[in-house]
Design a protein around this motif. Structure first.
Motif, PDB file in Angstrom:
ATOM      1  N   THR A 178       2.449 -11.532   9.919  1.00  0.00           N
ATOM      2  CA  THR A 178       1.884 -12.159  11.105  1.00  0.00           C
ATOM      3  C   THR A 178       1.827 -11.158  12.252  1.00  0.00           C
ATOM      4  O   THR A 178       2.787 -10.434  12.509  1.00  0.00           O
ATOM      5  CB  THR A 178       2.732 -13.379  11.526  1.00  0.00           C
ATOM      6  N   LYS A 179       0.713 -11.131  12.946  1.00  0.00           N
ATOM      7  CA  LYS A 179       0.543 -10.270  14.112  1.00  0.00           C
ATOM      8  C   LYS A 179       0.678 -11.125  15.372  1.00  0.00           C
ATOM      9  O   LYS A 179      -0.084 -12.088  15.547  1.00  0.00           O
ATOM     10  CB  LYS A 179      -0.810  -9.573  14.071  1.00  0.00           C
ATOM     11  N   GLU A 230      10.033  -9.964  15.773  1.00  0.00           N
ATOM     12  CA  GLU A 230      10.168  -8.850  14.825  1.00  0.00           C
ATOM     13  C   GLU A 230      11.229  -9.157  13.781  1.00  0.00           C
ATOM     14  O   GLU A 230      11.043  -8.866  12.595  1.00  0.00           O
ATOM     15  CB  GLU A 230      10.489  -7.564  15.581  1.00  0.00           C
ATOM     16  N   ALA A 238       7.418 -10.393  12.045  1.00  0.00           N
ATOM     17  CA  ALA A 238       6.100 -10.200  12.642  1.00  0.00           C
ATOM     18  C   ALA A 238       5.890  -8.761  13.109  1.00  0.00           C
ATOM     19  O   ALA A 238       6.844  -8.051  13.426  1.00  0.00           O
ATOM     20  CB  ALA A 238       5.920 -11.146  13.825  1.00  0.00           C
ATOM     21  N   GLU A 239       4.635  -8.369  13.149  1.00  0.00           N
ATOM     22  CA  GLU A 239       4.231  -7.145  13.841  1.00  0.00           C
ATOM     23  C   GLU A 239       3.905  -7.555  15.269  1.00  0.00           C
ATOM     24  O   GLU A 239       3.103  -8.473  15.479  1.00  0.00           O
ATOM     25  CB  GLU A 239       3.004  -6.531  13.170  1.00  0.00           C
ATOM     26  N   ARG A 281       3.015  -6.822  19.453  1.00  0.00           N
ATOM     27  CA  ARG A 281       2.570  -6.047  20.606  1.00  0.00           C
ATOM     28  C   ARG A 281       3.098  -6.740  21.860  1.00  0.00           C
ATOM     29  O   ARG A 281       2.866  -7.941  22.045  1.00  0.00           O
ATOM     30  CB  ARG A 281       1.041  -6.007  20.716  1.00  0.00           C
ATOM     31  N   ASP A 298      -6.123  -7.416  22.548  1.00  0.00           N
ATOM     32  CA  ASP A 298      -4.796  -7.763  22.036  1.00  0.00           C
ATOM     33  C   ASP A 298      -4.783  -9.180  21.466  1.00  0.00           C
ATOM     34  O   ASP A 298      -4.093  -9.453  20.483  1.00  0.00           O
ATOM     35  CB  ASP A 298      -3.739  -7.630  23.150  1.00  0.00           C
ATOM     36  N   TRP A 303      -6.826  -9.112  18.133  1.00  0.00           N
ATOM     37  CA  TRP A 303      -6.007  -8.518  17.084  1.00  0.00           C
ATOM     38  C   TRP A 303      -4.993  -9.502  16.519  1.00  0.00           C
ATOM     39  O   TRP A 303      -4.704  -9.490  15.312  1.00  0.00           O
ATOM     40  CB  TRP A 303      -5.283  -7.298  17.661  1.00  0.00           C
ATOM     41  N   ALA A 304      -4.467 -10.370  17.350  1.00  0.00           N
ATOM     42  CA  ALA A 304      -3.312 -11.196  16.993  1.00  0.00           C
ATOM     43  C   ALA A 304      -3.682 -12.432  16.181  1.00  0.00           C
ATOM     44  O   ALA A 304      -4.769 -12.989  16.311  1.00  0.00           O
ATOM     45  CB  ALA A 304      -2.579 -11.630  18.265  1.00  0.00           C
ATOM     46  N   ASP A 305      -2.716 -12.858  15.365  1.00  0.00           N
ATOM     47  CA  ASP A 305      -2.783 -14.181  14.736  1.00  0.00           C
ATOM     48  C   ASP A 305      -2.200 -15.228  15.675  1.00  0.00           C
ATOM     49  O   ASP A 305      -2.541 -16.411  15.588  1.00  0.00           O
ATOM     50  CB  ASP A 305      -1.966 -14.205  13.433  1.00  0.00           C
TER      51      ASP A 305
END
Length: 199
Positions: free
Chosen positions: A2-3, A27, A31-32, A34, A70, A73-75
């Motif tokens: 998951t982002k 994290e 999750a990845e 930002r 951003d 990019w994210a889920d």
């Protein structure tokens, strides 16, 4: 994986501390992440009399600032903002208002969203801040994932809409245990639900 994007505005540092806690919990949940502060729109000279605001500005000004990409990019996205008269801070509102092009392209839809906030008093507008933010996210076509009362710890911090902190000048770099637990639970829940939707 998951982002998750943690996008927040903080003036005096409470939101920065909360965002860092959310990122660490996400994290740990796999999750990845930002972490992106929203750019300050006020002239630093206008808050030079406020040491906490100046210190937080100096600590975050060189970090990558939040941009619409951003979110694309994210889920999942967890937003953070102090309460300003029952709404999010103008700096975050300005960022949200800049996303019209991505909204029109449908690039903000079908993502998991949640939020955290802080205020100086217990009934200082925390719930209305979260709820009014969620109205915007509904316009995005977002999937709102509040913590609700999905864990007994939520009966301690008492906020089913997100996570919140009663902030003072004395606790800028410290979060009390109920707030830590609420932020951790919010992060884990968002990562878990987003993972189900993207698998």
């Amino acid at each position: 994986m998951t982002k998750l994007a943690v996008i927040f505005y903080s003036a005096t540092g409470h939101g920065t501390t909360m965002a860092q806690r959310v990122a660490a919990a996400a994290e740990a949940a796999g999750a990845e992440v930002r972490v992106r502060p929203v750019a300050e729109t006020r002239d630093p000279a206008s808050f030079a009399h406020n040491p906490a605001w100046t210190a937080n500005y100096e600590a975050t000004k060189d970090l990558p600032a939040a941009i619409g990409e951003d979110i694309v990019w994210a889920d999942a996205v967890i937003f953070g903002s102090p309460t300003r008269f029952g709404c999010v801070a103008a700096q975050l509102r300005d960022f949200l208002d800049s996303l019209g092009g991505l909204w029109a392209e449908g690039k903000l839809a079908d993502k998991v969203y949640a939020a955290f906030t802080s205020s100086n008093t217990l009934h200082g507008g925390q719930e209305t801040t979260l709820l009014t933010l969620y109205v915007t996210l509904m316009h995005f076509g977002g999937i709102i994932v509040p913590p609700g009362y999905t864990d007994p710890l939520k009966f301690v911090d008492g906020n089913p809409y997100g996570a919140s902190l009663v902030s003072t000048h004395d606790n800028i770099h410290e979060l009390d245990e109920p707030t830590v637990n609420a932020l951790d639970h919010l992060a884990r829940r968002v990562v878990e639900v987003a993972g189900r939707l993207t698998s």
